[in-house]
Design an enzyme around this catalytic site. Structure first.
Site, PDB file in Angstrom:
ATOM      1  N   ASP A   1      -5.147   1.323   5.216  1.00  0.00           N
ATOM      2  CA  ASP A   1      -4.946  -0.036   4.703  1.00  0.00           C
ATOM      3  C   ASP A   1      -5.097  -0.007   3.182  1.00  0.00           C
ATOM      4  OD1 ASP A   1      -4.725  -2.773   4.372  1.00  0.00           O
ATOM      5  OD2 ASP A   1      -6.825  -3.156   4.884  1.00  0.00           O
TER       6      ASP A   1
ATOM      7  N   THR B   1      -9.778  -9.073  -2.599  1.00  0.00           N
ATOM      8  CA  THR B   1      -9.533  -9.276  -4.023  1.00  0.00           C
ATOM      9  C   THR B   1      -9.061 -10.701  -4.258  1.00  0.00           C
ATOM     10  OG1 THR B   1      -8.924  -6.941  -4.230  1.00  0.00           O
ATOM     11  CG2 THR B   1      -8.285  -8.403  -6.032  1.00  0.00           C
TER      12      THR B   1
ATOM     13  N   ASN C   1      -5.439  -3.942  -3.050  1.00  0.00           N
ATOM     14  CA  ASN C   1      -5.401  -3.908  -4.508  1.00  0.00           C
ATOM     15  C   ASN C   1      -6.587  -3.170  -5.124  1.00  0.00           C
ATOM     16  OD1 ASN C   1      -2.982  -5.592  -5.226  1.00  0.00           O
ATOM     17  ND2 ASN C   1      -4.069  -7.059  -3.949  1.00  0.00           N
ATOM     18  N   SER C   2      -7.713  -3.134  -4.439  1.00  0.00           N
ATOM     19  CA  SER C   2      -8.903  -2.478  -4.976  1.00  0.00           C
ATOM     20  C   SER C   2      -9.185  -1.128  -4.326  1.00  0.00           C
ATOM     21  CB  SER C   2     -10.132  -3.380  -4.801  1.00  0.00           C
ATOM     22  OG  SER C   2      -9.962  -4.615  -5.470  1.00  0.00           O
ATOM     23  N   ASN C   3      -9.013  -1.067  -2.997  1.00  0.00           N
ATOM     24  CA  ASN C   3      -9.349   0.146  -2.256  1.00  0.00           C
ATOM     25  C   ASN C   3      -8.280   0.502  -1.234  1.00  0.00           C
ATOM     26  OD1 ASN C   3     -12.323   0.674  -3.075  1.00  0.00           O
ATOM     27  ND2 ASN C   3     -12.322  -1.487  -2.498  1.00  0.00           N
ATOM     28  N   VAL C   4      -8.237   1.794  -0.902  1.00  0.00           N
ATOM     29  CA  VAL C   4      -7.449   2.268   0.233  1.00  0.00           C
ATOM     30  C   VAL C   4      -8.449   2.645   1.321  1.00  0.00           C
ATOM     31  CG1 VAL C   4      -5.796   3.956   1.105  1.00  0.00           C
ATOM     32  CG2 VAL C   4      -5.653   3.183  -1.275  1.00  0.00           C
ATOM     33  N   VAL C   5      -8.380   1.936   2.440  1.00  0.00           N
ATOM     34  CA  VAL C   5      -9.318   2.159   3.541  1.00  0.00           C
ATOM     35  C   VAL C   5      -8.692   3.098   4.565  1.00  0.00           C
ATOM     36  CG1 VAL C   5     -10.640   1.093   5.397  1.00  0.00           C
ATOM     37  CG2 VAL C   5     -10.359  -0.109   3.218  1.00  0.00           C
TER      38      VAL C   5
ATOM     39  N   ALA D   1       1.705  -7.408   4.233  1.00  0.00           N
ATOM     40  CA  ALA D   1       1.487  -6.688   5.482  1.00  0.00           C
ATOM     41  C   ALA D   1       0.054  -6.853   5.972  1.00  0.00           C
ATOM     42  CB  ALA D   1       1.810  -5.202   5.292  1.00  0.00           C
ATOM     43  N   ASP D   2      -0.896  -6.951   5.045  1.00  0.00           N
ATOM     44  CA  ASP D   2      -2.298  -7.117   5.442  1.00  0.00           C
ATOM     45  C   ASP D   2      -2.520  -8.449   6.155  1.00  0.00           C
ATOM     46  OD1 ASP D   2      -1.716  -8.445   3.043  1.00  0.00           O
ATOM     47  OD2 ASP D   2      -3.744  -8.234   2.259  1.00  0.00           O
TER      48      ASP D   2
END
Length: 258
Positions: free
Chosen positions: A6, A134, A9-13, A110-111
């Site tokens: 996932d 975010t 904008n801040s992290n890729v999980v 998509a999220d």
């Protein structure tokens, strides 16, 4: 195991779902910044797998949701190289076989579609998903699974950071709900203003939506910051930090079994 990626904008999980237990078992984050992502992927992902006694061969399926187009090719190439398989990337074409519908599939992130998919699968009734990321978003879904619309507000961290960047003397503070809504010093003043202010914002937005549509809704909260505003616990039917991941898994599954 199923691997969910996932990209926000801040992290890729990165999260792993074990089909045998039916649970999300592992989760870690990388920074989204393009200039750091490639090195993080090549160094941190193999180390994480090694430390948790996992191998690339344990991953039998990968689903990817991204709201940051410039890193998509980086993530896809890494999956091909490390896991030996290409991820299923969620796009507007992925929504055609789902029980949920968007009136503007080319515009919705998509999220948010992942959130709706998971919430609808759980309740199959009118629902509002409040995502503390975010951006703070409110996604409204009717009794037929149609997304009526989305409201977008700057997220908690975004609000705190904006004060820090745009003022000369205000510090960047920890996101912690103070005991009093009346600030006794500069740090508490910012925490009280933002966190109690957002409490009222969320309560007011939910009530305004209900009043406008003259209907009641289940309310699901998600996002990494969803548990901070404890003053909102009674306003949510459920708080699920894995909601986006679960929707990502369900959308991938729906498209793979066609």
């Amino acid at each position: 195991m199923f691997l969910a990626i996932d990209a926000g904008n801040s992290n890729v999980v990165f999260a792993l779902f074990d089909e045998k237990s039916g649970k999300w078992t592992n989760q870690f984050r990388l920074e989204t910044k393009t200039n750091k992502l490639i090195s993080q992927l090549s160094k941190k992902v193999p180390v994480y797998f090694l430390e948790h006694s996992l191998t690339p061969a344990d991953i039998v399926s990968i689903g990817m949701s991204s709201v940051v187009p410039e890193i998509n090719s980086i993530l896809i190439d890494f999956c091909k190289s490390y896991f030996g398989r290409e991820p299923f990337q969620i796009t507007e074409k992925s929504y055609q076989n789902l029980p949920i519908k968007s009136l503007r599939p080319q515009e919705i992130g998509a999220d948010l579609m992942c959130n709706v998919m998971a919430a609808w699968d759980r309740y199959q009734s009118p629902v509002i998903i409040v995502d503390f990321g975010t951006a703070l978003t409110f996604t409204v879904v009717d009794e037929e699974g149609i997304i009526l619309g989305v409201n977008i507000v700057p997220g908690l961290k975004t609000a705190i950071k904006s004060l820090f960047i745009n003022t000369a003397k205000l510090p960047e503070v920890e996101l912690k709900l103070p005991e009093s809504a009346i600030g006794k010093n500069t740090i508490h003043a910012i925490q009280a203003g933002v966190l109690y202010g957002y409490t009222s914002l969320v309560k007011g937005m939910l009530q305004t939506i209900r009043d406008e549509l003259k209907s009641d809704f289940k309310v699901v909260a998600t996002g990494g910051l969803s548990a901070i505003l404890t003053t909102l616990e009674s306003d949510f039917d459920q708080v699920d930090k894995n909601l986006t991941l679960e929707g990502l898994r369900l959308i991938t599954l729906k498209n793979q079994i066609r």
